[in-house]
Structures are given as structure tokens and as C-alpha cells.
Design an enzyme around this catalytic site. Sequence first.
Site, short mmCIF file in Angstrom:
data_model
loop_
_atom_site.label_atom_id
_atom_site.label_comp_id
_atom_site.label_asym_id
_atom_site.label_seq_id
_atom_site.Cartn_x
_atom_site.Cartn_y
_atom_site.Cartn_z
N SER A 175 0.81 -1.21 0.00
CA SER A 175 0.00 0.00 0.00
C SER A 175 0.85 1.27 0.00
O SER A 175 1.63 1.49 -0.92
CB SER A 175 -0.96 -0.04 1.19
N ASP A 332 -3.35 6.62 -3.19
CA ASP A 332 -2.06 6.09 -2.73
C ASP A 332 -1.56 5.05 -3.72
O ASP A 332 -2.25 4.72 -4.70
CB ASP A 332 -2.17 5.57 -1.29
N ASP A 334 -1.39 1.86 -4.13
CA ASP A 334 -2.22 0.73 -4.58
C ASP A 334 -3.68 1.14 -4.76
O ASP A 334 -4.56 0.29 -4.91
CB ASP A 334 -2.10 -0.47 -3.62
N ASP A 336 -6.10 2.25 -2.92
CA ASP A 336 -7.23 1.92 -2.04
C ASP A 336 -7.56 3.06 -1.07
O ASP A 336 -8.55 2.99 -0.35
CB ASP A 336 -7.01 0.59 -1.30
N ARG A 337 -6.72 4.11 -1.05
CA ARG A 337 -6.99 5.27 -0.19
C ARG A 337 -7.05 6.53 -1.05
O ARG A 337 -6.51 6.55 -2.14
CB ARG A 337 -5.86 5.46 0.84
N SER A 435 -8.00 6.82 8.42
CA SER A 435 -6.75 6.91 7.65
C SER A 435 -7.04 6.91 6.14
O SER A 435 -6.51 6.11 5.38
CB SER A 435 -5.80 5.78 8.02
N LYS A 447 -11.72 -0.90 1.32
CA LYS A 447 -11.63 0.52 0.97
C LYS A 447 -11.22 0.65 -0.49
O LYS A 447 -10.50 -0.20 -1.01
CB LYS A 447 -10.67 1.24 1.91
#
EC number: 2.7.1.106
Length: 621
Positions: A175, A332, A334, A336-337, A435, A447
Site C-alpha cells: 500500500s 495512494d 495501490d 485503495d486510499r 486513515s 476501501k
Amino acid sequence: MTENAEGDLNSNLLHAPYHTGDPQLDTAIGQWLRWDKNPKTKEQIENLLRNGMNKELRDRLCCRMTFGTAGLRSAMGAGFCYINDLTVIQSTQGMYKYLERCFSDFKQRGFVVGYDTRGQVTSSCSSQRLAKLTAAVLLAKDVPVYLFSRYVPTPFVPYAVQELKAVAGVMITASHNRKEDNGYKVYWENGAQITSPHDKEILKCIEECVEPWNGSWNDNLVDTSPLKRDPLQDICRRYMDDLKKICFYRELNSKTTLKFVHTSFHGVGHDYVQLAFQVFGFKPPIPVPEQKDPDPDFSTVKCPNPEEGESVLELSLRLAEKENARIVLATDPDADRLAVAELQNGVWKVFTGNELAALFGWWMFDCWKKSKSRNADVKNIYMLATTVSSKILKAIALKEGFHFEETLPGFKWIGSRIKDLLENGKEVLFSFEESIGFLCGTSVLDKDGVSAAVVVAEMASYLETMNITLKQQLINVYEKYGYHISKTSYFLCYDPTTIKSIFERLRNFDSPKEYPKFCGTFAILHVRDITTGYDSSQPNKKSVLPVSKSSQMITFTFQNGCVATLRTSGTEPKIKYYAEMCASPDQSDTALLEEELKKLIDALIENFLEPSKNGLTWRSV
């Protein structure tokens, strides 16, 4: 001595029995040199042996990785406690053994493997290679494997597990961790990350299967086996189709004058965010050219975590100013955020995860209200958040009549709970962790930065038609439901003993088995300790949330309405703190609330964490 003679000596040293004076280490060295077929990592161990570096050999070879909040995660390099070819083979062998026991139809349903763009030249280790080896272990055992032919966002793996009805899946990613790290993230058949007891059972199986099987190193199988399938096109098409379920204003999106800048932080996100914008009817977001393509060195950022704020968003903010774009979206590595920044009166506002959640919560409920059928029942609606995240959704739920639930930290708990709710006919509109991890809808049970990015774009475009910015709308949400002012940060601590003693002191504060009643001058109303299962607010003193003995986590509820949590990170050497003032709608003096929160955090750090005494390193960005 001639070069040949020295070579013979080294060769003899490496193939003789090892006498380091530590039988456990001698055995581990022997195993590593027999089993590892990656020349680079094998050479790292040989060099340490040749130079008599016994302590480092012990550190690398005499302990094994354990499952944290995100599966296995560690630095890349040689040794059983690191991510490398051999430990990924061992982990996959353990996975095979466990899945074979759990699913009689394992060899019909298959397994999904995805990967990001990380890599380390010195270990000849890359996410793509580790994904191929994961696939090879399973293909050698006649298991069908859905191996993505190129890098994908992490949410594509849990999505594919559900869509293809596979028994499980693995995403090779670390990540937003530093460039030296990699990881092995495991998803169960329900499309959520594994939770207990699966993690412990898989670890047991890994320990029973440490020697590589015949065929486990044969990564040619990914090119030759008829059991290998590439799900990329199919899953990408289905995912983009499913995105339409959370798109409510496509026509408006196609006409918006707003411009968006997107950075993928040298990771996987660029192509997928571009496609998502297309699905929602937008013009493509403007990419940050220096960060658009994968780069395992993350060479333009100090650390590849968009959560760190303005300091790591420098390139995208400057480009947005140049392009006259008001909103920056950062996924980010990967994808996912999601981090979001907005320009207002010449100043950039980088939203926190909790602030974005307030906006998402308002937006998803507003869209549901406007598009719902006549007989839809608000009591069937749920929103979820992890317990260290803002309580803003709770405030919205109380006022609007839907349900709000908390889970333990980590999206694996949210994913599992969503699955339960869906199976009971409930509808989950939105879930998050502070986060910057968000999930709109329930097509994926993890996420998802790709869908979150395009939902923010639609929200901003809708608000723009009323001349309202995201920041102004956030204030509107707080005015209606009550201000929720939070601060989250961390200290670095590389010594597990120190971490343990900090938390043990809190459990035995003024006397044995007594938690603190005050933090400085601030009176404590309730204490909940997830590590031990204690909760003073419950009649039976037992925590409603499951006990999690493997990590440290204590929550303090103060008399002034503040809630503060201290916990260890499941993926990094950090002690994190989370504090929030939850005010009612009639308390709108934000300066007063912020001042009170600041004083409380100072007291929390000084009295409970004692950074100078414990040698903790302050977060520095």
C-alpha cells in the site's frame, strides 16, 4: 591466496554444517541455503555468514512474519521475517493447505492473484514476480488461478474474488508503506480481508509447509498452464459497470466547469481513475506527469503516503494552480486510499479522513433520499466506521434515523460486517476508517480510492452548481449535526518492549489493575481496553467489540465529551493517537473546542506516552 583457493574456501564454508554456537540458527541457515533459489537473496545470507554476522543472521532467520491488520507486511530482503520469493512460496503453500481443508470445491472455484508496482533490485524481488510465484505454487497443485496480467488497484482483488466466486485471493502490495516494504494481503471467499481465526490457522499451516514443494519454484507455469486465466478485461468491465450504481448526476458531471488534478503517487491508479471519470461522464482529470507512471522508488515524494498532507502533495498542488484546477485527488500507490485538497482564496485545504467522511456521509445519504423508492425504509440503512474514526456518522444517523455501527480498526472488520448486513437484507451506504480509507456502496468489501475519487468529483460538481465549495459544505454538515474536531498523529517506536511497558503502565496506573482516573487535569469517565476485553461503561465490564490480544489499544472517554484512543499500528512501528471533541449542534465556538482538544492531547502525550522518557520519535513530515 589465489582467487580460486578463496572461492573453494567460501564454498566449503557454505556447504559445511554451521557452527555458530546457536543450534537454532545453524538449522535456519541450512534451511535457507537449501531452499532459496533466488540468487540475490541467497547471496545476502551467504555474505552475512561469510562475515560472521550472527546477530543479523539471527534477526533475519530465527523469526517469522505474522498476520497484522493487512495480512503479511515487511521489508523485502533475505530471511524468514522478510518478504521474498521463499517466504511468499511458504505462505502460499500454507494457504493451499488451509484452503484445501476448508473448501471441497477449491479446485473448481480457484484463487485470485493481483499485484502492485513495487520492487527491489537488490533482492530481485518485485510484486509481479511474487504474484507469479504465488500462482505457480497453486497451479502446480492443479488449482485454477486468476492472475491479473498487469498491476491493478487493491480493491480489484476482493472484487474479483466475489465476482468470480473464487475461494480466496491475494494482493501483493504494501500500500502506502515506504519503498523498502512489500506485503501479502489475503481475502476470503466473502471478498473481505481475513479475520481471526483464519489468520492464525493459515500461520499454523505455513509453519507445517516450510520446505518448498516440487513445482513451487516453477514460475513458467503462469505461461504454460491451462489453469491460469487472466481476469483483467472482464473484472475491469464489471467494476466500471458497477460504479454506475453510485453515480447520480451524470449529465451534470458532463457539463461541469470544474477541473480536477489526479496524482497516482507513482503507483497503479492512473488508468483506473481515468476510466472511472469516463463512466461518470466527466472529462479526464489532469494527471501529474512526474507521478503518473509506476516507479518503485517513489522518487518524487519523501514517503508514498498521501495521508501525510501538503508536504507530499507539492507537485499536484503546483500543477493545479497552473491549470486553474480547484480540486486535487490523490490515490495512494495501490489506489485503495484517497486524499483530497481544495483551493479556496489562494489557500489549499487538505481534508482529513474524518472530514472527508463527514462529506461522504452527508452525500451518500442525500443521494439515497433523493433516489429511493417510495417504500424504502430508512431503518434498513446502515453506515459503518472503525472505532478510532470520527463519530460524525453516528451524529448524522441519530438525526436522520438510520443505523450506525462501529468495528475494530482495520477494513477487514468493516468488510465482514457489511457482508453480514447484506445477507440480512440491509443496505450499507458508506463505510470508512479515518486513515483516508473510504467505501461508497458495497460492490467491493474493502476501501477503494478509485470509486471514492470519482464520487468526490461528482459531489464537488453538484455543490459547484450552488456555488458551494467542499469546505463550505463541511461547515454546513457540522452546523447541522454538531462539530466533530479531531486530531490524529503518531510516534515512532522501534522497541516492542517499550511499547508494551507504556500500555501495561496504563493498566496498572496508580495501583495494580487500576486504569487512570485523570489525565493531567482532565477527568476520565470511561476506559475501554480492546487488548484485554475490559470496558468500564458496560454493566458487565466486558467490551462489546471483540478482544484483539495481538495489538495494544485503549480508549478513554473524558467528562468534557472528548474521546481519545492510543493504539499500536498493525503494519508499522508506530504508537498512534486519535482524539476527537464531539460537540452538539448548539456548540459552534470552534476556537474554544480546538483549544480544549489541543490541551487534552498535550496532557495525553505528556502523562500517558511520556515521549522523552520512553525515547519515542515525534512524527515529522
